[in-house]
Design a protein around this motif. Structure first.
Motif, PDB file in Angstrom:
ATOM      1  N   ASP A 116       0.874  -1.171   0.000  1.00 51.89           N
ATOM      2  CA  ASP A 116       0.000   0.000   0.000  1.00 51.89           C
ATOM      3  C   ASP A 116       0.916   1.227   0.000  1.00 51.89           C
ATOM      4  N   PRO A 117       0.749   2.142  -0.952  1.00 52.00           N
ATOM      5  CA  PRO A 117       1.656   3.302  -1.024  1.00 52.00           C
ATOM      6  C   PRO A 117       1.684   4.137   0.257  1.00 52.00           C
ATOM      7  N   ARG A 118       0.655   4.041   1.067  1.00 52.03           N
ATOM      8  CA  ARG A 118       0.631   4.796   2.319  1.00 52.03           C
ATOM      9  C   ARG A 118       1.383   4.079   3.425  1.00 52.03           C
ATOM     10  N   GLY A 119       1.605   2.775   3.290  1.00 53.95           N
ATOM     11  CA  GLY A 119       2.210   1.987   4.357  1.00 53.95           C
ATOM     12  C   GLY A 119       3.714   1.920   4.282  1.00 53.95           C
ATOM     13  N   LYS A 120       4.228   1.221   3.301  1.00 53.48           N
ATOM     14  CA  LYS A 120       5.653   1.014   3.088  1.00 53.48           C
ATOM     15  C   LYS A 120       6.305   0.315   4.280  1.00 53.48           C
ATOM     16  N   LEU A 121       7.619   0.079   4.169  1.00 53.45           N
ATOM     17  CA  LEU A 121       8.344  -0.613   5.241  1.00 53.45           C
ATOM     18  C   LEU A 121       8.388   0.213   6.521  1.00 53.45           C
ATOM     19  N   LEU A 125       6.991  -0.918  10.182  1.00 55.31           N
ATOM     20  CA  LEU A 125       7.766  -0.911  11.430  1.00 55.31           C
ATOM     21  C   LEU A 125       7.018  -0.151  12.518  1.00 55.31           C
ATOM     22  N   ASP A 126       6.424   0.967  12.160  1.00 53.63           N
ATOM     23  CA  ASP A 126       5.685   1.775  13.135  1.00 53.63           C
ATOM     24  C   ASP A 126       4.458   1.047  13.674  1.00 53.63           C
ATOM     25  N   ILE A 127       3.695   0.421  12.785  1.00 54.70           N
ATOM     26  CA  ILE A 127       2.474  -0.260  13.243  1.00 54.70           C
ATOM     27  C   ILE A 127       2.824  -1.500  14.066  1.00 54.70           C
ATOM     28  N   LEU A 128       3.905  -2.193  13.706  1.00 50.82           N
ATOM     29  CA  LEU A 128       4.349  -3.332  14.524  1.00 50.82           C
ATOM     30  C   LEU A 128       4.766  -2.868  15.908  1.00 50.82           C
ATOM     31  N   SER A 129       5.428  -1.733  15.955  1.00 45.92           N
ATOM     32  CA  SER A 129       5.846  -1.176  17.245  1.00 45.92           C
ATOM     33  C   SER A 129       4.629  -0.841  18.113  1.00 45.92           C
TER      34      SER A 129
END
Length: 190
Positions: A116-121, A125-129
């Motif tokens: 998703d162009p809004r997500g990226k790596l 990392l941020d959402i996993l955190s």
């Protein structure tokens, strides 16, 4: 059903009290202010699940990239209500089920989120955190595994389709009004 009945709570209470409606074992009416308070709390709690279900049940709209968002929403909700006196037993069992199914996130959902162009790596990392902080799980090795697997899949894709990519004709330069529109937006820095 709870959302539909709440606007009519006063009407239902009066109706059931005047009609000799159902009573508790001590003879008191079932629908009291305390009962409605419980109904409102459950409605408030269940609303997030309802919203997530509606969002992820869409047929003509891609939803795989939104799974992690909803996992985060539900984790946040369970954390918020875990010490609620009324909902504590329910939330405890729900949290156990949540951890059983979502502590180990299937690889498909990170891929969909990253693509998703809004997500990226970086967003992944941020959402996993955020999820890890809420449910007390360290996802640092999982992030590394996903990143490695993602690059591995991309290399396979690149090997398979690199010939097709090289055979494309060069893009036609934008001219006329379209170029003027973009130069206005970007200030002449194309």
């Amino acid at each position: 059903m709870l959302k539909v009945v709440l606007p009519y709570k006063d009407l239902l209470t009066v109706f059931l009290q005047t009609r000799n409606g159902p009573k508790n074992s001590d003879g008191q009416p079932i629908l009291t202010d305390h009962t409605w308070h419980i109904v409102e709390r459950f409605n408030q709690f269940l609303e997030t699940f309802h919203d997530c279900t509606l969002l992820l049940s869409q047929v003509y709209y891609p939803t795989a990239n939104l799974i992690l968002h909803n996992i985060l929403e539900i984790a946040t909700l369970l954390k918020e209500y875990e010490n609620d006196d009324l909902l504590m037993p329910v939330v405890f069992n729900m949290k156990q089920k949540y951890l059983k199914y979502w502590k180990d996130i299937p690889m498909l959902y990170p891929f969909a989120f990253i693509l998703d162009p809004r997500g990226k790596l970086r967003g992944f990392l941020d959402i996993l955190s955020l999820i890890g902080d809420i449910i007390n799980v360290d996802y640092s090795t999982y992030y590394a595994d996903v990143k490695t697997k993602f690059y591995e899949v991309f290399r396979k894709y690149e090997l398979k389709f690199q010939g097709d990519r090289l055979q494309r004709p060069p893009p036609v330069p934008a001219a006329g009004k379209k170029k003027l529109q973009w130069s206005r937006i970007w200030g002449g820095h194309l």
